[in-house]
Design a protein around this motif. Structure first.
Motif, PDB file in Angstrom:
ATOM      1  N   ARG A  67      -1.949   6.725  -3.790  1.00 47.76           N
ATOM      2  CA  ARG A  67      -1.414   7.895  -2.396  1.00 47.76           C
ATOM      3  C   ARG A  67      -0.226   7.673  -1.801  1.00 47.76           C
ATOM      4  O   ARG A  67      -0.002   6.900  -0.801  1.00 47.76           O
ATOM      5  CB  ARG A  67      -2.692   7.968  -1.566  1.00 47.76           C
ATOM      6  CG  ARG A  67      -3.334   8.732  -0.140  1.00 47.76           C
ATOM      7  CD  ARG A  67      -4.162   8.434   0.105  1.00 47.76           C
ATOM      8  NE  ARG A  67      -4.596   9.010   1.061  1.00 47.76           N
ATOM      9  CZ  ARG A  67      -5.663   8.868   2.160  1.00 47.76           C
ATOM     10  NH1 ARG A  67      -5.670   7.881   2.123  1.00 47.76           N
ATOM     11  NH2 ARG A  67      -5.815   9.819   2.985  1.00 47.76           N
ATOM     12  N   ARG A 110       3.544   8.523  -0.362  1.00 50.53           N
ATOM     13  CA  ARG A 110       3.892   9.450   0.716  1.00 50.53           C
ATOM     14  C   ARG A 110       3.405  10.608   0.996  1.00 50.53           C
ATOM     15  O   ARG A 110       2.258  11.028   1.561  1.00 50.53           O
ATOM     16  CB  ARG A 110       4.850   9.012   1.113  1.00 50.53           C
ATOM     17  CG  ARG A 110       5.928  10.027   2.919  1.00 50.53           C
ATOM     18  CD  ARG A 110       7.119   9.483   2.710  1.00 50.53           C
ATOM     19  NE  ARG A 110       7.204   8.483   3.638  1.00 50.53           N
ATOM     20  CZ  ARG A 110       6.989   8.052   4.879  1.00 50.53           C
ATOM     21  NH1 ARG A 110       6.507   9.224   5.784  1.00 50.53           N
ATOM     22  NH2 ARG A 110       6.743   7.291   5.501  1.00 50.53           N
ATOM     23  N   HIS A 137      -0.056  11.592   0.579  1.00 51.46           N
ATOM     24  CA  HIS A 137      -0.755  11.084   1.784  1.00 51.46           C
ATOM     25  C   HIS A 137      -1.357  12.282   2.706  1.00 51.46           C
ATOM     26  O   HIS A 137      -1.766  12.862   3.874  1.00 51.46           O
ATOM     27  CB  HIS A 137      -0.284   9.941   2.344  1.00 51.46           C
ATOM     28  CG  HIS A 137      -0.846   9.232   3.896  1.00 51.46           C
ATOM     29  ND1 HIS A 137      -2.548   8.957   3.417  1.00 51.46           N
ATOM     30  CD2 HIS A 137      -0.779   9.082   4.935  1.00 51.46           C
ATOM     31  CE1 HIS A 137      -2.134   8.617   4.390  1.00 51.46           C
ATOM     32  NE2 HIS A 137      -1.390   8.647   5.724  1.00 51.46           N
ATOM     33  N   TRP A 186       3.216   1.369  -0.055  1.00 51.34           N
ATOM     34  CA  TRP A 186       1.921   1.180   1.333  1.00 51.34           C
ATOM     35  C   TRP A 186       2.496   1.061   2.678  1.00 51.34           C
ATOM     36  O   TRP A 186       1.687   1.286   3.594  1.00 51.34           O
ATOM     37  CB  TRP A 186       0.100  -0.099   0.677  1.00 51.34           C
ATOM     38  CG  TRP A 186       0.051   0.611  -0.589  1.00 51.34           C
ATOM     39  CD1 TRP A 186       0.112   0.318  -1.469  1.00 51.34           C
ATOM     40  CD2 TRP A 186      -0.750   1.976  -0.025  1.00 51.34           C
ATOM     41  NE1 TRP A 186      -1.064   1.063  -2.464  1.00 51.34           N
ATOM     42  CE2 TRP A 186      -1.565   1.980  -1.585  1.00 51.34           C
ATOM     43  CE3 TRP A 186      -1.651   2.264   0.605  1.00 51.34           C
ATOM     44  CZ2 TRP A 186      -2.803   3.148  -1.834  1.00 51.34           C
ATOM     45  CZ3 TRP A 186      -2.466   4.087   0.723  1.00 51.34           C
ATOM     46  CH2 TRP A 186      -2.756   3.752  -1.435  1.00 51.34           C
ATOM     47  N   ILE A 228       3.355   3.684   3.607  1.00 52.70           N
ATOM     48  CA  ILE A 228       3.160   5.125   4.087  1.00 52.70           C
ATOM     49  C   ILE A 228       2.512   4.687   5.096  1.00 52.70           C
ATOM     50  O   ILE A 228       1.912   6.045   5.530  1.00 52.70           O
ATOM     51  CB  ILE A 228       1.973   4.484   2.455  1.00 52.70           C
ATOM     52  CG1 ILE A 228       2.531   5.196   1.493  1.00 52.70           C
ATOM     53  CG2 ILE A 228       0.697   6.057   2.432  1.00 52.70           C
ATOM     54  CD1 ILE A 228       0.821   5.484   0.099  1.00 52.70           C
ATOM     55  N   ALA A 229       1.675   3.689   5.930  1.00 54.27           N
ATOM     56  CA  ALA A 229       1.406   3.103   6.640  1.00 54.27           C
ATOM     57  C   ALA A 229       2.407   3.795   8.036  1.00 54.27           C
ATOM     58  O   ALA A 229       1.116   4.310   9.138  1.00 54.27           O
ATOM     59  CB  ALA A 229       0.820   1.813   6.659  1.00 54.27           C
ATOM     60  N   PRO A 287      -1.317   3.479  10.835  1.00 58.56           N
ATOM     61  CA  PRO A 287      -1.897   3.576   9.814  1.00 58.56           C
ATOM     62  C   PRO A 287      -4.123   3.815  10.095  1.00 58.56           C
ATOM     63  O   PRO A 287      -4.523   3.056  11.110  1.00 58.56           O
ATOM     64  CB  PRO A 287      -2.209   2.759   8.933  1.00 58.56           C
ATOM     65  CG  PRO A 287      -1.888   1.280   9.802  1.00 58.56           C
ATOM     66  CD  PRO A 287      -0.940   2.165  11.020  1.00 58.56           C
ATOM     67  N   TRP A 315      -8.863   3.679   6.309  1.00 58.60           N
ATOM     68  CA  TRP A 315      -8.706   3.249   5.054  1.00 58.60           C
ATOM     69  C   TRP A 315      -7.075   2.848   4.453  1.00 58.60           C
ATOM     70  O   TRP A 315      -7.124   1.963   3.834  1.00 58.60           O
ATOM     71  CB  TRP A 315      -8.834   4.883   4.716  1.00 58.60           C
ATOM     72  CG  TRP A 315      -8.731   4.840   2.403  1.00 58.60           C
ATOM     73  CD1 TRP A 315      -9.721   4.852   1.916  1.00 58.60           C
ATOM     74  CD2 TRP A 315      -7.851   5.231   1.791  1.00 58.60           C
ATOM     75  NE1 TRP A 315      -9.629   5.459   0.876  1.00 58.60           N
ATOM     76  CE2 TRP A 315      -8.432   5.938   0.376  1.00 58.60           C
ATOM     77  CE3 TRP A 315      -6.727   5.476   2.309  1.00 58.60           C
ATOM     78  CZ2 TRP A 315      -7.293   5.358  -0.557  1.00 58.60           C
ATOM     79  CZ3 TRP A 315      -5.692   5.297   1.105  1.00 58.60           C
ATOM     80  CH2 TRP A 315      -6.294   5.204   0.247  1.00 58.60           C
ATOM     81  N   THR A 316      -5.566   3.664   5.150  1.00 61.36           N
ATOM     82  CA  THR A 316      -4.620   3.071   4.508  1.00 61.36           C
ATOM     83  C   THR A 316      -4.439   1.563   4.887  1.00 61.36           C
ATOM     84  O   THR A 316      -3.485   1.415   3.641  1.00 61.36           O
ATOM     85  CB  THR A 316      -3.829   4.335   5.278  1.00 61.36           C
ATOM     86  OG1 THR A 316      -4.043   5.140   5.338  1.00 61.36           O
ATOM     87  CG2 THR A 316      -1.966   3.905   4.782  1.00 61.36           C
ATOM     88  N   ARG A 317      -4.900   1.478   6.412  1.00 57.50           N
ATOM     89  CA  ARG A 317      -4.502  -0.246   6.797  1.00 57.50           C
ATOM     90  C   ARG A 317      -5.225  -1.049   6.352  1.00 57.50           C
ATOM     91  O   ARG A 317      -5.076  -2.312   5.193  1.00 57.50           O
ATOM     92  CB  ARG A 317      -5.242  -0.687   8.471  1.00 57.50           C
ATOM     93  CG  ARG A 317      -5.086  -2.164   8.214  1.00 57.50           C
ATOM     94  CD  ARG A 317      -3.364  -2.122   8.554  1.00 57.50           C
ATOM     95  NE  ARG A 317      -3.117  -3.201   8.980  1.00 57.50           N
ATOM     96  CZ  ARG A 317      -2.266  -3.545   9.101  1.00 57.50           C
ATOM     97  NH1 ARG A 317      -1.223  -3.841   8.249  1.00 57.50           N
ATOM     98  NH2 ARG A 317      -2.187  -5.582   9.254  1.00 57.50           N
TER      99      ARG A 317
END
Length: 283
Positions: A10, A12, A15, A253, A256-257, A261, A264-266
């Motif tokens: 997943r 950037r 996302h 990650w 992304i966060a 975040p 789920w992302t965290r």
């Protein structure tokens, strides 16, 4: 640079999922084309998970049950539809059968046979883990087809040093998105869906991706790697390659966060960082 170059899973660009619409909101001509394959559709139920499609639905039709996923033909991810269609004939032993690809009236649609089962449970006490390890072993036995695929070093180049990218290169077919929603288990046997981000690279990479998902599900890094070690391709990895991959995923990650975040992302950030710390200690 395309979205896949940003990183696995997943990343950037991924996302920000497409807007999800019901199957019935597709243009009538598109649905008519689908029914040439399925027969008249009696009921359509949108899938509750998955982020990569504008339409994702199970159809109950004259011809049986089917799974349909679709994107607008001008969507930035539409190349994933083409990639999944290209790979489908070669992964039929471990994936649902693709029945048709329909490109018409501004939509790109894939029609699959529907499969029964549940999303894989990756938690430490799960009975699904052996089935997933077996699935990844069987994937490793499939020759990489001569089709256009993303290349693993390019997908990781923003997150690894130039002199580390060679670790990820290879001739093997990879799935790369080991989200448990993409692994369906029935009667002790697992299959894999959502091949839009199929990639060519080093044989051990899918086992390494799985390691991060296992940690996010509650395994320690040591326990997660014990499961990965059941997959023969894992044995081809080097400590340096694993360390480079773990560090690259931790960076990805974190990117992304961002500053705020979701839960789920965290969880994925924490899992990737835990594995990164563990792998760094092994060098």
């Amino acid at each position: 640079m395309d979205a896949a170059a940003l990183g696995p899973g997943r990343d950037r660009d991924r996302h920000m999922p497409p807007t999800r619409i019901p199957y019935g909101d597709l243009p009538e001509n598109v649905r008519s084309e689908v029914e040439q394959c399925t027969g008249e559709v009696h009921h359509a139920e949108s899938a509750g998970s998955g982020l990569n499609s504008s339409v994702a639905a199970v159809l109950v039709a004259v011809g049986g049950k089917f799974f349909v996923k679709a994107l607008p033909s001008d969507h930035r991810w539409v190349w994933t539809q083409a990639a999944e269609a290209a790979v489908a004939p070669f992964v039929r032993a471990i994936a649902p059968r693709l029945l048709a690809r329909i490109v018409t009236d501004g939509w790109d649609v894939l029609v699959f046979e529907a499969i029964t089962g549940h999303q894989a449970d990756y938690t430490p006490e799960s009975g699904d883990l052996r089935a997933v390890a077996d699935l990844l072993t069987r994937l490793g036995e499939i020759p990489c087809p001569d089709v256009t695929l993303r290349e693993a070093p390019l997908r990781l180049q923003r997150y690894a040093a130039p002199d580390e990218l060679h670790h990820f290169a290879g001739p093997c077919l990879l799935h790369t998105d080991l989200n448990n929603a993409n692994v369906i288990v029935a009667d002790g046997r697992a299959c894999m869906v959502d091949w839009g981000w199929a990639t060519r690279g080093a044989a051990w990479l899918d086992a390494a991706y799985w390691t991060i998902w296992l940690i996010s599900a509650g395994h320690s890094p040591v326990e997660a790697e014990r499961w990965a070690q059941r997959i023969p391709a894992w044995q081809t990895a080097t400590d340096a390659g694993l360390a480079a991959f773990a560090a690259a995923n931790a960076r990805m990650w974190h990117q992304i966060a961002g500053a705020q975040p979701d839960a789920w992302t965290r969880r994925m950030v924490v899992a990737a960082e835990r594995w990164n710390v563990y792998r760094a200690s092994r060098i």
